[in-house]
Design an enzyme around this catalytic site. Structure first.
Site: not given
Length: 471
Positions: A167, A286, A319
């Site tokens: 991030k 993902h 995920h």
């Protein structure tokens, strides 16, 4: 001659509603949740789904005489009411295996969720589950490595793996991105991760990112003595570009690459999975865009179907949501599709949303990845829910630590090891969660600060897509 060869328009149920049919072990079985237009009988709606997802068309055609449609057609063999929903019903449909190309998830989905979802006789349609026959599973490539091989590659055993998403996920230069990776890995994480939408943008071209990440991993491994990894996202605008990025990751000595399997597509994903097995690379998956498809309780495709398809298409990690974090997913449903990722055989269990027995044969399992709005206070619940064969990823729960990313990583590592130690000692993690974490915090100032920072952070919203079970 039989009336089935008469010209004209016939009701679908005359051909595709077969309540006496007993499915074969080689049939592909599907459960659809159907909501028909007012006044259309359930049998006609269900038969229309079977027809439009297999051999049917709206009119009798002369070329039907050139083949045996009784052999190739989909058959709706059972209808069930949906608990608590007077408008909808479940339609169970059997498809002969010869309708599908061997090993092609793309072909299966093109048939089952193609034109039929735009059919006017339906207000809503949702594919709830698929039973893939073992004969089809054996034609699929599956995970390039699987859980056991991944643990051997990373030399990590007896606990969940620990990771985080870098991030901010967009906007960092390649060098600063690599710096954040290093801070997280030296703090105690096993993996760091590109987010789903970091590919090769003007602020950070992919080659630049890959090189700085590789340097960060080497430094962190030298400092900690542990094997480290970073999910390098190789998703690209063309398959050729995707493979170029994967090859460069391999040249840099990286252990794992990443793919956005829904936006990238099953064809690209299967190809990349084959490449990873051939080249000794792990593959992180993902699920970006999944909620567009799976969140509406009456229309779309349930995530358990997407999870099954991914295991067949190929991936070592997927995920799955967190149950306790910021993303959609109740506990029982999540456990249901985690079973589909990891187990060799999953029995029918409506309390977990599994409509069929599913035999996976010898296909390797997939790590379940818990990611999205989680922090140290969630650790006991996450270890309980996901078990050891999982990856627990704390993005904001790592970088948001007041002392920085390395301290956040250290706090998460201490919390994880405290929970695993307590579990192995026979303690109840969820009932004793506070005591376990506070005891560990006495010896870790990083964890103590993290517990104080996140103590008021909760995501308590009702699940939109709930299991259809009688209370």
């Amino acid at each position: 001659m039989s009336k089935k060869y008469d010209a004209g328009v016939k009701e679908y149920r005359d051909t595709y509603w077969t309540p006496d049919y007993v499915p074969l072990d080689t049939d592909l079985l599907a459960c659809f949740k159907c909501t028909g237009q007012e006044g259309v009988p359930k049998e006609e709606v269900a038969a229309a789904v079977a027809a439009e997802s297999s051999t049917g068309t709206w009119s009798t055609v002369w070329s039907e005489l050139l083949t045996d449609l009784d052999f190739y057609k989909g058959r709706c063999y059972r209808i069930e009411d949906v608990p608590g929903d007077k408008e909808s019903f479940y339609a169970f449909i059997a498809y002969p295996l010869d309708l599908f190309e061997e090993g092609s998830i793309t072909n299966v989905l093109t048939s089952l969720v193609g034109n039929v979802f735009g059919f006017k006789a339906l207000r809503h349609l949702r594919l709830e589950d698929i039973r893939f026959p073992l004969a089809f599973i054996k034609t699929c490539y599956g995970p390039p490595n699987g859980i056991v091989v991944e643990r051997d590659r990373m030399n990590k055993y007896g606990r969940p793996l620990l990771g985080c998403t870098i991030k901010p996920k967009l906007g960092l230069s390649g060098k600063n991105y690599g710096r954040v990776v290093y801070e997280c890995l030296r703090g105690g994480l096993d993996f760091t991760k590109d987010d789903e939408n970091i590919n090769s943008q003007p602020f950070q071209r992919w080659q630049n990112r890959f090189e700085f990440v590789a340097e960060a991993i080497r430094l962190a491994e030298q400092e900690t003595g542990e094997k480290k990894g970073h999910y390098l996202n190789v998703t690209a605008n063309t398959p050729e570009e995707m493979y170029e990025r994967a090859e460069f990751a391999k040249e840099l000595g990286m252990p794992i690459v990443m793919h956005d399997f829904i936006t990238g597509g099953f064809t690209a994903n299967t190809g990349l999975s084959k490449w990873c097995r051939k080249n000794g690379m792990l593959l992180h998956i993902h699920r970006a865009m999944h909620a567009v498809i799976d969140r509406h309780p009456k229309h779309g495709i349930h995530f358990r179907v997407l999870a099954k398809c991914l295991r067949l298409s190929g991936g070592d990690q997927l995920h799955t949501g967190t149950v306790v974090g910021k993303l959609e997913g109740d506990r029982q449903t999540t456990l249901g599709y985690i079973d589909q990722l990891r187990e060799s055989f999953v029995p029918e269990d409506r309390s977990r949303g599994n409509f069929f027995d599913q035999d996976w044969g010898s296909m390797p399992g997939v790590f379940a990845v818990a990611s999205g709005g989680i922090h140290v206070w969630h650790m006991p619940a996450l270890v309980t829910i996901f078990g050891d064969d999982s990856v627990l990823q704390f993005g904001g729960g790592t970088h948001g630590h007041p002392w920085g990313s390395a301290a956040g990583a250290a706090a998460n590592r201490v919390a994880l090891e405290a929970c695993v130690k307590a579990r192995n000692a026979g303690r109840h993690l969820e009932k004793e969660s506070r005591d376990i974490l506070m005891e560990a915090a006495k010896h870790s100032p990083e964890l103590a600060i993290a517990l104080e920072t996140w103590k008021e952070i909760k995501f308590e919203f009702d699940t939109v897509d709930k299991l259809d079970v009688q209370s």
